[in-house]
Every structure is written in C-alpha cells, then in structure tokens.
Design an enzyme around this catalytic site. Structure first.
Site, short mmCIF file in Angstrom:
data_model
loop_
_atom_site.label_atom_id
_atom_site.label_comp_id
_atom_site.label_asym_id
_atom_site.label_seq_id
_atom_site.Cartn_x
_atom_site.Cartn_y
_atom_site.Cartn_z
N HIS A 77 -13.00 -9.13 -0.35
CA HIS A 77 -12.00 -8.39 -1.16
C HIS A 77 -11.64 -9.24 -2.38
O HIS A 77 -11.56 -10.46 -2.29
CB HIS A 77 -10.76 -8.08 -0.32
CG HIS A 77 -9.85 -7.11 -1.01
ND1 HIS A 77 -9.00 -7.49 -2.03
CD2 HIS A 77 -9.70 -5.77 -0.87
CE1 HIS A 77 -8.36 -6.41 -2.47
NE2 HIS A 77 -8.76 -5.36 -1.78
N GLU B 19 -15.11 -1.64 -5.47
CA GLU B 19 -13.71 -1.64 -5.91
C GLU B 19 -13.58 -2.36 -7.24
O GLU B 19 -13.49 -3.60 -7.27
CB GLU B 19 -12.83 -2.35 -4.88
CG GLU B 19 -12.80 -1.72 -3.52
CD GLU B 19 -11.50 -2.05 -2.79
OE1 GLU B 19 -10.80 -1.12 -2.38
OE2 GLU B 19 -11.18 -3.25 -2.63
P1 PGA Z 1 -5.33 0.43 -3.79
O1 PGA Z 1 -6.08 -0.80 -3.08
O2 PGA Z 1 -5.80 1.69 -3.12
O3 PGA Z 1 -3.87 0.18 -3.56
O4 PGA Z 1 -5.70 0.40 -5.23
C1 PGA Z 1 -7.42 -0.74 -2.70
C2 PGA Z 1 -7.86 -2.06 -2.11
O5 PGA Z 1 -7.47 -3.12 -2.62
O6 PGA Z 1 -8.60 -2.09 -1.11
#
Ligand code: PGA
Length: 247
Positions: free
Chosen positions: A96, A165
């Site tokens: 992450h 992401e």
């Molecule tokens: P968010 O976070 O949906 O609050 O943007 C996603 C993540 O960091 O996995």
C-alpha cells in the site's frame, strides 16, 4: 468473480464488528452474492475476533500488511504472515502507498508477497503512481517497475490480486477518467501476463471509490473489483457500492 475489498486503515474497535454484521446480513440475502467476494481488512487488533465470527460466512478477513519474514523473529511490533494466518486472516494487503511512503522497498514487498503466499494468504498487491509521476506521463513506467520488481514468475499467480491505486486519488475524491482507467488496467494486465506467462490476474481499482462513482466505474469491464478505503468504514456505503454495482 468481482471483489469488494474494504481497507479500514487505522479505524475500528471490537464493537465495530456491527459494521461487518450488517454487511454480512445484506450479502446473505443478496441475489447477486454468487457474483462477488467481500473482504474486509480491519486493523490487526481485530483480525482474530472478526475472523472467528465470519469464517464460513460471507465476509473474508484480510490483514492490512505483514512483515517480510516467515515465522517468528526478533523484530519489535512485527507481524509475520504465519501469525496473521494463524489468527484467521485469509488475505493480506501488500505494498500500500502508505507503507511504501514509510520506506517499504520493492525488495521488501517481494519478500512480503513470497512469505504471504508461502503461508497461504491471498495477496492484494497495491501499485500506483503519484501526482507528479502522472503529470510527467510516467504512470506506465512506474507501474511496470512496481510489478516487475516485486513479483516473481515463481509466485503462485492465482492467489495474487493486483490493486491499482493512483496515490493522487486515495482519499482525495479524484479518480482517473474512464479512458485512463481502461488504458492503464489493460497495460497492467498485459504486464502481468508477461511476468506470469499468460496466466490472467485480477486487477482492482482503488482510490476514492464510493457509492456514487461506482455507478460509472461499473461500466469498465477491465476492472475486476474495488479496494475501498474511507467508504468501507460505513456498512451503508459499502453495501450501496455493491448494490449500485449490480443495479
Ligand atoms: P480511499 O482509500 O478509498 O479512502 O481513497 C483507498 C485505499 O487507500 O486503499
């Protein structure tokens, strides 16, 4: 099969189990339940209680991270994939951007994936470019590097899920355009096929996913599901995301 994965980050106490109970109740009665898997990643403090209650129910439990060693070690505060598996986690989020920002390297991530798979945890492997990289049109270069440097052709690919992401979209309400997402996810899938000799790997989207924008995101066939941060802390929002996806 689609995935709806909630990443709670630093949120939750034992009574937050009520959120999972509501989600579980919804899925149990949902006509579409065979089409998707719901996974929640609570903080490590809650994995054992949550997984005890939800094993054999409709929600799987994920850890948010793991240490890059196998069994036991002398690293203070570290939690190995083995330990997380023993308390009932069946997935683990690795790579992450929060953890990459704190110094997690490609090699460390690779070790984490290796040991997670060894301990039969399914891996949710996060990749994504930052705002500056996007501006410089380096998105594909960055993603390719993240994939190639932390994945090995020897890894068992059918228990790895990639979550795309973009860092600039996490918690900001900004999401890539549909064209960008289609192009990027196709690119990720192609790169994965090169690494894993044509086996196909699921790719999720994560970053500001909510019950509104999912109405649009669902039109993108290439997306195999979502990694949901903020909106997964509310049972209503998480359920509405699933409802709106299948509406
Ligand atoms: P968010 O976070 O949906 O609050 O943007 C996603 C993540 O960091 O996995």
């Amino acid at each position: 099969m689609k995935y709806f994965i909630g990443n709670w980050k630093m949120f939750g106490v034992p009574k937050s189990i009520n959120i999972l109970k509501k989600i579980n109740y919804f899925i149990k009665n949902d006509d579409n339940k065979k089409k998707y898997l719901a996974v929640i990643a609570p903080p490590a403090t809650l994995i054992q209680t949550f997984s005890k209650i939800f094993t054999k129910k409709y929600i799987s439990i994920s850890a948010q991270n793991c240490y890059h060693k196998d069994l036991f070690s002398s690293n203070t505060a570290a939690l190995s994939p083995y330990m997380l598996k023993q308390v009932g986690a069946s997935y683990v989020i690795v790579g992450h951007s929060d953890n990459r920002a704190e110094g997690e390297t490609y090699d460390i991530i690779k070790e984490k994936i290796k040991y997670a798979l060894k301990n039969k945890l399914k891996v949710i492997f996060c990749i994504g470019e930052n705002k500056n990289e996007k501006k410089k049109k380096l998105t594909k270069t960055i993603l390719k590097k993240q994939l190639q440097k932390s994945l090995s052709a020897h890894f068992k690919s059918n228990t790895i899920i990639v979550a795309y992401e973009p860092i600039w979209s996490i918690g900001t309400g900004m999401i890539p355009t549909n064209e960008e997402l289609i192009d990027t996810i196709k690119f990720i899938k192609k790169t994965l096929k090169n690494i894993f000799k044509n086996k196909s790997i699921r790719v999720l989207y994560g970053g500001s996913v909510d019950e509104e924008n999912v109405k649009n995101l669902k039109s993108i066939r290439e997306i195999d599901g979502f990694l949901i941060g903020g909106a997964s802390k509310s049972s209503k929002k998480f359920i509405d995301i699933i409802k709106n996806y299948y509406r």
